[in-house]
Each structure stands twice: as C-alpha cells, then as structure tokens.
Design a protein around this motif. Sequence first.
Motif, PDB file in Angstrom:
ATOM      1  N   ALA A 109      -9.413  -3.136  -4.993  1.00 49.94           N
ATOM      2  CA  ALA A 109      -9.031  -4.535  -5.208  1.00 49.94           C
ATOM      3  C   ALA A 109      -7.661  -4.822  -4.612  1.00 49.94           C
ATOM      4  O   ALA A 109      -7.450  -5.870  -3.965  1.00 49.94           O
ATOM      5  CB  ALA A 109      -9.049  -4.840  -6.706  1.00 49.94           C
ATOM      6  N   SER A 110      -6.726  -3.911  -4.814  1.00 47.15           N
ATOM      7  CA  SER A 110      -5.382  -4.109  -4.258  1.00 47.15           C
ATOM      8  C   SER A 110      -5.430  -4.120  -2.735  1.00 47.15           C
ATOM      9  O   SER A 110      -4.734  -4.912  -2.074  1.00 47.15           O
ATOM     10  CB  SER A 110      -4.447  -3.003  -4.747  1.00 47.15           C
ATOM     11  N   ALA A 141       2.606  -4.117   2.854  1.00 44.29           N
ATOM     12  CA  ALA A 141       1.873  -4.067   1.593  1.00 44.29           C
ATOM     13  C   ALA A 141       0.409  -3.685   1.824  1.00 44.29           C
ATOM     14  O   ALA A 141      -0.202  -2.941   1.043  1.00 44.29           O
ATOM     15  CB  ALA A 141       1.965  -5.406   0.881  1.00 44.29           C
ATOM     16  N   LYS A 142      -0.153  -4.162   2.929  1.00 44.49           N
ATOM     17  CA  LYS A 142      -1.537  -3.818   3.265  1.00 44.49           C
ATOM     18  C   LYS A 142      -1.668  -2.319   3.534  1.00 44.49           C
ATOM     19  O   LYS A 142      -2.599  -1.661   3.053  1.00 44.49           O
ATOM     20  CB  LYS A 142      -1.981  -4.622   4.481  1.00 44.49           C
ATOM     21  N   ALA A 147      -3.226   3.219   1.730  1.00 46.97           N
ATOM     22  CA  ALA A 147      -2.873   4.593   1.362  1.00 46.97           C
ATOM     23  C   ALA A 147      -3.228   4.877  -0.095  1.00 46.97           C
ATOM     24  O   ALA A 147      -3.738   5.964  -0.429  1.00 46.97           O
ATOM     25  CB  ALA A 147      -1.387   4.835   1.606  1.00 46.97           C
ATOM     26  N   ALA A 148      -2.973   3.923  -0.965  1.00 45.63           N
ATOM     27  CA  ALA A 148      -3.311   4.096  -2.378  1.00 45.63           C
ATOM     28  C   ALA A 148      -4.818   4.223  -2.562  1.00 45.63           C
ATOM     29  O   ALA A 148      -5.296   4.999  -3.406  1.00 45.63           O
ATOM     30  CB  ALA A 148      -2.763   2.927  -3.190  1.00 45.63           C
ATOM     31  N   LEU A 149      -5.583   3.453  -1.770  1.00 41.07           N
ATOM     32  CA  LEU A 149      -7.038   3.538  -1.838  1.00 41.07           C
ATOM     33  C   LEU A 149      -7.520   4.924  -1.417  1.00 41.07           C
ATOM     34  O   LEU A 149      -8.391   5.518  -2.059  1.00 41.07           O
ATOM     35  CB  LEU A 149      -7.656   2.447  -0.959  1.00 41.07           C
ATOM     36  N   GLU A 150      -6.927   5.465  -0.326  1.00 43.66           N
ATOM     37  CA  GLU A 150      -7.322   6.795   0.135  1.00 43.66           C
ATOM     38  C   GLU A 150      -6.966   7.857  -0.899  1.00 43.66           C
ATOM     39  O   GLU A 150      -7.735   8.795  -1.137  1.00 43.66           O
ATOM     40  CB  GLU A 150      -6.646   7.089   1.473  1.00 43.66           C
TER      41      GLU A 150
END
Length: 381
Positions: A109-110, A141-142, A147-150
């Motif tokens: 979502a982020s 931010a994208k 990176a957070a998703l990975e």
Amino acid sequence: MPLKPARAALIPLFAAMALLAACDNQQESTEASAAAPQVGVVTVEAQHFVMTTELPGRTRAYRVAEVRPQVSGIIQKRLFEEGSEVKAGQQLYQIDDAVYAAALQSAEASRLSAGTLADRYEVLVKDRAVSQQAYDEARAAKLQAEAALERARIDLRYTRVSAPISGQIGRSAVTEGALVSNGQAQALATIQQLDPIYVDVTQPARELLALRRALDSGRLQKAGDNAARAVLRLEDGSEYEHEGKLEFSEVSVDEGTGSVTLRAVFPNPDRILLPGMFVHAQLVAGARSDAILVPQQGVTRNPRGQAVAMVVNDQNQVEQRIIQTDRTVGNRWLVSDGLKVGDRLITEGLHMVQPGMQVEPVPAANVDDATGTAATSGQEG
C-alpha cells in the motif's frame, strides 16, 4: 718261507703309521668343517618400491551448515525427519507468517501511494506547478517504499526455513510452538555433507622435510598420478573399499606437536564413514626404482644402536656392514646405505659367525624365498 725278524717287526710299524695318517685326515676334515660353517644367505636385489606412509587420523564432514532463523516468530511445523537426507533449498521449518504477510500488504500500500504521488509530480513539475524539490522528495519516497516492499517480501520468505546445503540433518533443537528469533545463538539443526568426506591426519614436520629432500635429490621419484592417492584402514582393521586423494597440507607447523596436518578426501556413498571416526590413512609419498629391501632376520644392532648386517664376500668370508635403514616394509627393512645389489646377506646362522670367518653360503631357509623378494609397496614402521 718265514719272514726275517727285522722285516716282520716293520709290519706293526706300517700299520700304526697308516692308522695315524687316517686319524690326521679325519681330524683335518673335522677342523675344516668346523672352520667353515654353513650360513643361509639372501642375494640383495633392486626392486621397484612405492613408498607409503600410514598415519592416524579423524574423519571430518565435507561441509557443515547450522540452520538458524532469519526472522523471529513461533515455529508452526517441522517438515523433516531427524537423521534423514535433505536437499539444498528444501523447507525444514515453517514460522508463523501472519505478521509478515500483514507487513507485506502494508508495504504494498505504501508503495502504491508513493508511486502515485511521484507519477503525478512528474507531470506537474513540467508545468512548474510543483517545485523540483517536491518532485525529488516524491521520487525518493517512492524508492524507499519499493525497498520496504522488497524487505517485507524477504521477511515473509524467511518464514520458510530452508536447507542451505544438501546432506544429512541431525536432531532438531526446537519443536512446534517454540519461539525463535533472528540472530539467536542456538541452531535449529545441523546439516553435514558426508559424501565425499574429509580425513585429516598429522605428520611430523621432520618426516615431511626428509621426504622433500629425497625428492629434490632424486633418490625418490614422484609417484606420478599416484602421488595424491590414499587408502584407508578402519578402526576394526578392515580396509575401506573406496580410494581417496590427498587434498592439501597445512602451511604452518603446530608449535605444540611439531606436526603438519594433511587432508585427504574420500567418496562415501554408503555413509560408512561418519564424522569423528578414528582411521588409519595410507598416503603414497613417492617411488624408488632401485630400492633395496632385505629381511629383518639379517639386520641386528650393535652396542651403539647402529643397524648391522653380515655379508659373505667373493672369498666366502664374513664382512660386517654398518647400514642405514629408513623404514620397515612388512617383515623387511628398506636400506638406503651400506648394502648394494649382489651382496650376499646372512640371515641364518648369524650366531655362529664373526667378521673375517670363512663360511659356506647356502640359500637361506628362514625367509619367504631364497632371493628375498619383497612386496612392491611399504609403509612407515
């Protein structure tokens, strides 16, 4: 006609002289026989000899991997049988993944939100509706969201604890319901690759130096393809059916023992060899084309502890030789100095002879054969 008295008196005298001569001949024959006793001899011959060294050692697993969790959570399932063979990548444990699945959805979502904003600012910055700084911050931010998703995907994947290598897995240190954490000291299980398997043996540094000097001087030839060959004798005395090869030796000498470590690798398809077993490894060190191997019955020691051999020369006289023995080969000595090809070595009747004595040499009966032929390979005595 009756004999004259003087002639008749000579008859007993002639008989006595004949008897005395016969006794003298018999005594001379007895003395000659006593002066030249029979001794058993072996003719020294040159032989091709492959030098091997037998050293004690221990088996070591070819590869060892400790299975540890990379995320924290509760163990839900254990998916292997203790003591079984596992393959690299095979799942071993399942950690509760509910929290990590939710974190993945949040990261997705982020990422969607940050991506949408960055795409909108990309259009607006061309019309100067937003500043360049705002657009750069949106792009950053994208990237952070991606990176957070990975990371969330990796954490979710790590809830499936997999085998890092193929091999035999030991007992499990945890059961279902146990709490594990990332970076914990205790391993969940240990996997050992046993085929092939290592055998580590130690050799005194002085013997390694002597071997290198013999090779450099040409007294010992390299064994060619056999230089890296090794065979095993198990603790029960049986010989291991598979042949191995020498891998390496340590580049430093152990200060406490004065030895270097040699490592050989052996195939172990039947898992006969297990880590920690005590074995004897026979390592091929080199070959001699003109080795002299003599029966141990023909070698004694003098009061100084030197090896001594008695040989019969061309005049059938006994000569004493101080010889240099390198090692035992079965029931024979490997001689490097003091004897030459063609020497007649006394192996039988040594207690009856002294240097310089005249003897009668005959083929020895106290060795395997009259020529003293030995085996074509040997080991450290």
